[in-house]
Design a protein around this motif. Structure first.
Motif, PDB file in Angstrom:
ATOM      1  N   ILE A 105      85.929  43.420  41.173  1.00  0.00           N
ATOM      2  CA  ILE A 105      84.783  43.031  41.996  1.00  0.00           C
ATOM      3  C   ILE A 105      85.038  43.251  43.486  1.00  0.00           C
ATOM      4  CG2 ILE A 105      83.862  41.405  40.328  1.00  0.00           C
ATOM      5  CD1 ILE A 105      85.066  39.160  41.999  1.00  0.00           C
ATOM      6  N   ASP A 106      86.294  43.446  43.880  1.00  0.00           N
ATOM      7  CA  ASP A 106      86.593  43.735  45.285  1.00  0.00           C
ATOM      8  C   ASP A 106      87.931  44.466  45.355  1.00  0.00           C
ATOM      9  OD1 ASP A 106      86.289  43.769  48.041  1.00  0.00           O
ATOM     10  OD2 ASP A 106      87.274  41.828  48.313  1.00  0.00           O
ATOM     11  N   ILE A 107      88.027  45.408  46.303  1.00  0.00           N
ATOM     12  CA  ILE A 107      89.253  46.190  46.488  1.00  0.00           C
ATOM     13  C   ILE A 107      89.672  46.084  47.944  1.00  0.00           C
ATOM     14  CG2 ILE A 107      90.303  48.469  46.384  1.00  0.00           C
ATOM     15  CD1 ILE A 107      88.276  49.192  44.244  1.00  0.00           C
ATOM     16  N   ARG A 108      90.934  45.747  48.151  1.00  0.00           N
ATOM     17  CA  ARG A 108      91.526  45.747  49.493  1.00  0.00           C
ATOM     18  C   ARG A 108      92.651  46.762  49.489  1.00  0.00           C
ATOM     19  NH1 ARG A 108      91.208  39.402  49.576  1.00  0.00           N
ATOM     20  NH2 ARG A 108      88.967  39.240  49.926  1.00  0.00           N
ATOM     21  N   ASP A 109      93.477  46.780  50.527  1.00  0.00           N
ATOM     22  CA  ASP A 109      94.526  47.800  50.652  1.00  0.00           C
ATOM     23  C   ASP A 109      95.392  47.920  49.396  1.00  0.00           C
ATOM     24  OD1 ASP A 109      93.695  48.464  53.177  1.00  0.00           O
ATOM     25  OD2 ASP A 109      95.024  47.016  54.148  1.00  0.00           O
ATOM     26  N   ASP A 110      96.144  46.890  49.103  1.00  0.00           N
ATOM     27  CA  ASP A 110      97.019  46.938  47.936  1.00  0.00           C
ATOM     28  C   ASP A 110      96.697  45.828  46.942  1.00  0.00           C
ATOM     29  OD1 ASP A 110      97.888  44.909  49.537  1.00  0.00           O
ATOM     30  OD2 ASP A 110     100.015  45.236  49.177  1.00  0.00           O
ATOM     31  N   MET A 111      95.563  45.177  47.138  1.00  0.00           N
ATOM     32  CA  MET A 111      95.154  44.098  46.242  1.00  0.00           C
ATOM     33  C   MET A 111      93.741  44.341  45.730  1.00  0.00           C
ATOM     34  SD  MET A 111      96.723  40.648  47.841  1.00  0.00           S
ATOM     35  CE  MET A 111      96.318  39.791  46.343  1.00  0.00           C
ATOM     36  N   VAL A 112      93.462  43.802  44.557  1.00  0.00           N
ATOM     37  CA  VAL A 112      92.110  43.833  43.983  1.00  0.00           C
ATOM     38  C   VAL A 112      91.774  42.431  43.503  1.00  0.00           C
ATOM     39  CG1 VAL A 112      92.182  46.243  43.267  1.00  0.00           C
ATOM     40  CG2 VAL A 112      92.978  44.507  41.714  1.00  0.00           C
ATOM     41  N   ILE A 113      90.504  42.124  43.445  1.00  0.00           N
ATOM     42  CA  ILE A 113      90.057  40.869  42.857  1.00  0.00           C
ATOM     43  C   ILE A 113      89.375  41.229  41.550  1.00  0.00           C
ATOM     44  CG2 ILE A 113      88.580  38.848  43.100  1.00  0.00           C
ATOM     45  CD1 ILE A 113      89.015  39.024  46.101  1.00  0.00           C
ATOM     46  N   VAL A 114      89.894  40.650  40.472  1.00  0.00           N
ATOM     47  CA  VAL A 114      89.424  40.981  39.129  1.00  0.00           C
ATOM     48  C   VAL A 114      88.772  39.746  38.523  1.00  0.00           C
ATOM     49  CG1 VAL A 114      90.127  41.824  36.860  1.00  0.00           C
ATOM     50  CG2 VAL A 114      91.306  42.640  38.886  1.00  0.00           C
ATOM     51  N   GLU A 115      87.629  39.967  37.879  1.00  0.00           N
ATOM     52  CA  GLU A 115      86.889  38.896  37.213  1.00  0.00           C
ATOM     53  C   GLU A 115      87.154  39.002  35.713  1.00  0.00           C
ATOM     54  OE1 GLU A 115      82.680  37.501  38.378  1.00  0.00           O
ATOM     55  OE2 GLU A 115      82.447  39.111  36.917  1.00  0.00           O
ATOM     56  N   PHE A 116      87.624  37.915  35.117  1.00  0.00           N
ATOM     57  CA  PHE A 116      88.010  37.912  33.711  1.00  0.00           C
ATOM     58  C   PHE A 116      87.023  37.127  32.871  1.00  0.00           C
ATOM     59  CE2 PHE A 116      91.996  38.466  36.016  1.00  0.00           C
ATOM     60  CZ  PHE A 116      92.503  39.582  35.381  1.00  0.00           C
ATOM     61  N   GLY A 117      86.756  37.600  31.659  1.00  0.00           N
ATOM     62  CA  GLY A 117      85.954  36.879  30.680  1.00  0.00           C
ATOM     63  C   GLY A 117      84.478  36.825  31.021  1.00  0.00           C
ATOM     64  N   SER A 118      83.744  36.104  30.189  1.00  0.00           N
ATOM     65  CA  SER A 118      82.307  35.972  30.406  1.00  0.00           C
ATOM     66  C   SER A 118      81.987  34.888  31.427  1.00  0.00           C
ATOM     67  CB  SER A 118      81.611  35.651  29.081  1.00  0.00           C
ATOM     68  OG  SER A 118      82.127  34.433  28.564  1.00  0.00           O
ATOM     69  N   ASN A 119      82.964  34.037  31.743  1.00  0.00           N
ATOM     70  CA  ASN A 119      82.795  33.018  32.774  1.00  0.00           C
ATOM     71  C   ASN A 119      82.928  33.696  34.132  1.00  0.00           C
ATOM     72  OD1 ASN A 119      82.752  30.785  34.372  1.00  0.00           O
ATOM     73  ND2 ASN A 119      84.590  29.856  33.534  1.00  0.00           N
ATOM     74  N   LYS A 120      81.874  33.700  34.905  1.00  0.00           N
ATOM     75  CA  LYS A 120      81.878  34.425  36.176  1.00  0.00           C
ATOM     76  C   LYS A 120      82.668  33.708  37.265  1.00  0.00           C
ATOM     77  CE  LYS A 120      79.295  37.619  34.530  1.00  0.00           C
ATOM     78  NZ  LYS A 120      79.863  38.890  34.181  1.00  0.00           N
ATOM     79  N   ASN A 121      83.275  32.566  36.956  1.00  0.00           N
ATOM     80  CA  ASN A 121      84.045  31.827  37.956  1.00  0.00           C
ATOM     81  C   ASN A 121      85.533  32.144  37.918  1.00  0.00           C
ATOM     82  OD1 ASN A 121      81.750  30.498  38.863  1.00  0.00           O
ATOM     83  ND2 ASN A 121      81.950  28.920  37.294  1.00  0.00           N
ATOM     84  N   CYS A 122      85.989  32.944  36.983  1.00  0.00           N
ATOM     85  CA  CYS A 122      87.411  33.258  36.854  1.00  0.00           C
ATOM     86  C   CYS A 122      87.708  34.558  37.586  1.00  0.00           C
ATOM     87  CB  CYS A 122      87.798  33.359  35.382  1.00  0.00           C
ATOM     88  SG  CYS A 122      89.553  33.602  35.148  1.00  0.00           S
ATOM     89  N   ARG A 123      87.979  34.449  38.871  1.00  0.00           N
ATOM     90  CA  ARG A 123      88.292  35.604  39.716  1.00  0.00           C
ATOM     91  C   ARG A 123      89.702  35.448  40.245  1.00  0.00           C
ATOM     92  NH1 ARG A 123      82.585  36.076  42.975  1.00  0.00           N
ATOM     93  NH2 ARG A 123      81.383  36.691  41.154  1.00  0.00           N
ATOM     94  N   ILE A 124      90.533  36.450  39.986  1.00  0.00           N
ATOM     95  CA  ILE A 124      91.947  36.361  40.355  1.00  0.00           C
ATOM     96  C   ILE A 124      92.327  37.548  41.218  1.00  0.00           C
ATOM     97  CG2 ILE A 124      94.298  36.302  39.439  1.00  0.00           C
ATOM     98  CD1 ILE A 124      93.157  35.051  36.921  1.00  0.00           C
ATOM     99  N   PRO A 125      92.902  37.295  42.395  1.00  0.00           N
ATOM    100  CA  PRO A 125      93.440  38.408  43.185  1.00  0.00           C
ATOM    101  C   PRO A 125      94.776  38.842  42.608  1.00  0.00           C
ATOM    102  CG  PRO A 125      93.687  36.346  44.367  1.00  0.00           C
ATOM    103  CD  PRO A 125      92.961  36.030  43.107  1.00  0.00           C
ATOM    104  N   MET A 126      94.986  40.143  42.543  1.00  0.00           N
ATOM    105  CA  MET A 126      96.251  40.676  42.040  1.00  0.00           C
ATOM    106  C   MET A 126      96.557  41.998  42.719  1.00  0.00           C
ATOM    107  SD  MET A 126      95.139  42.030  38.239  1.00  0.00           S
ATOM    108  CE  MET A 126      95.446  40.439  37.609  1.00  0.00           C
ATOM    109  N   GLU A 127      97.801  42.408  42.628  1.00  0.00           N
ATOM    110  CA  GLU A 127      98.205  43.685  43.212  1.00  0.00           C
ATOM    111  C   GLU A 127      97.703  44.832  42.349  1.00  0.00           C
ATOM    112  OE1 GLU A 127     102.277  44.110  44.160  1.00  0.00           O
ATOM    113  OE2 GLU A 127     102.419  42.127  45.080  1.00  0.00           O
ATOM    114  N   LYS A 128      97.499  45.977  42.981  1.00  0.00           N
ATOM    115  CA  LYS A 128      97.066  47.155  42.241  1.00  0.00           C
ATOM    116  C   LYS A 128      98.122  47.592  41.233  1.00  0.00           C
ATOM    117  CE  LYS A 128      93.869  49.463  45.370  1.00  0.00           C
ATOM    118  NZ  LYS A 128      93.637  50.692  46.145  1.00  0.00           N
ATOM    119  N   ALA A 129      99.378  47.316  41.522  1.00  0.00           N
ATOM    120  CA  ALA A 129     100.462  47.717  40.629  1.00  0.00           C
ATOM    121  C   ALA A 129     100.399  46.995  39.289  1.00  0.00           C
ATOM    122  CB  ALA A 129     101.803  47.462  41.293  1.00  0.00           C
ATOM    123  N   ALA A 130      99.642  45.892  39.202  1.00  0.00           N
ATOM    124  CA  ALA A 130      99.523  45.139  37.960  1.00  0.00           C
ATOM    125  C   ALA A 130      98.458  45.721  37.033  1.00  0.00           C
ATOM    126  CB  ALA A 130      99.196  43.685  38.265  1.00  0.00           C
TER     127      ALA A 130
END
Length: 107
Positions: free
Chosen positions: A72-97
């Protein structure tokens, strides 16, 4: 038939492998190591780099931990990923993951 060898030829025949032969063996071994180990590793690294640089918002990704999510969002070396059908579970993680990307238009 008697063939006479000079001292240098006799020493080379008795000594076995010459310096050129040893260098040739090392060159073949290095070439084999490069071809079977280092070359595929560098090709895989280029493939992963190209995959992560083509990452866009809305793509479905598989993380290295085995979770599927939507970017749902991309930064330099991080992304924010939304998991599951619950739209409240958003986790920032590194692109390497991220281990695999499926584009939004593909199935």
């Amino acid at each position: 038939m008697g063939i006479l060898l000079t001292e240098g030829e006799a020493a080379a025949a008795a000594g076995g492998v010459s310096l050129i032969g040893i260098l040739l063996i090392y060159a073949v071994m290095f070439g084999a190591i490069w071809f079977f180990m280092l070359r595929p590793q560098s090709k895989e690294k280029k493939r992963v780099t190209a995959m992560l640089s083509a990452l866009e918002v809305g793509d479905c990704v598989l993380t290295t931990s085995g979770f599927y999510g939507i970017v749902i969002d991309i930064r330099d070396d991080m992304v924010i990923v939304e998991f599951g059908s619950n739209k409240n579970c958003r986790i920032p993680m590194e692109k390497a993951a991220i281990s695999r990307v499926e584009k939004a238009g593909e199935s």
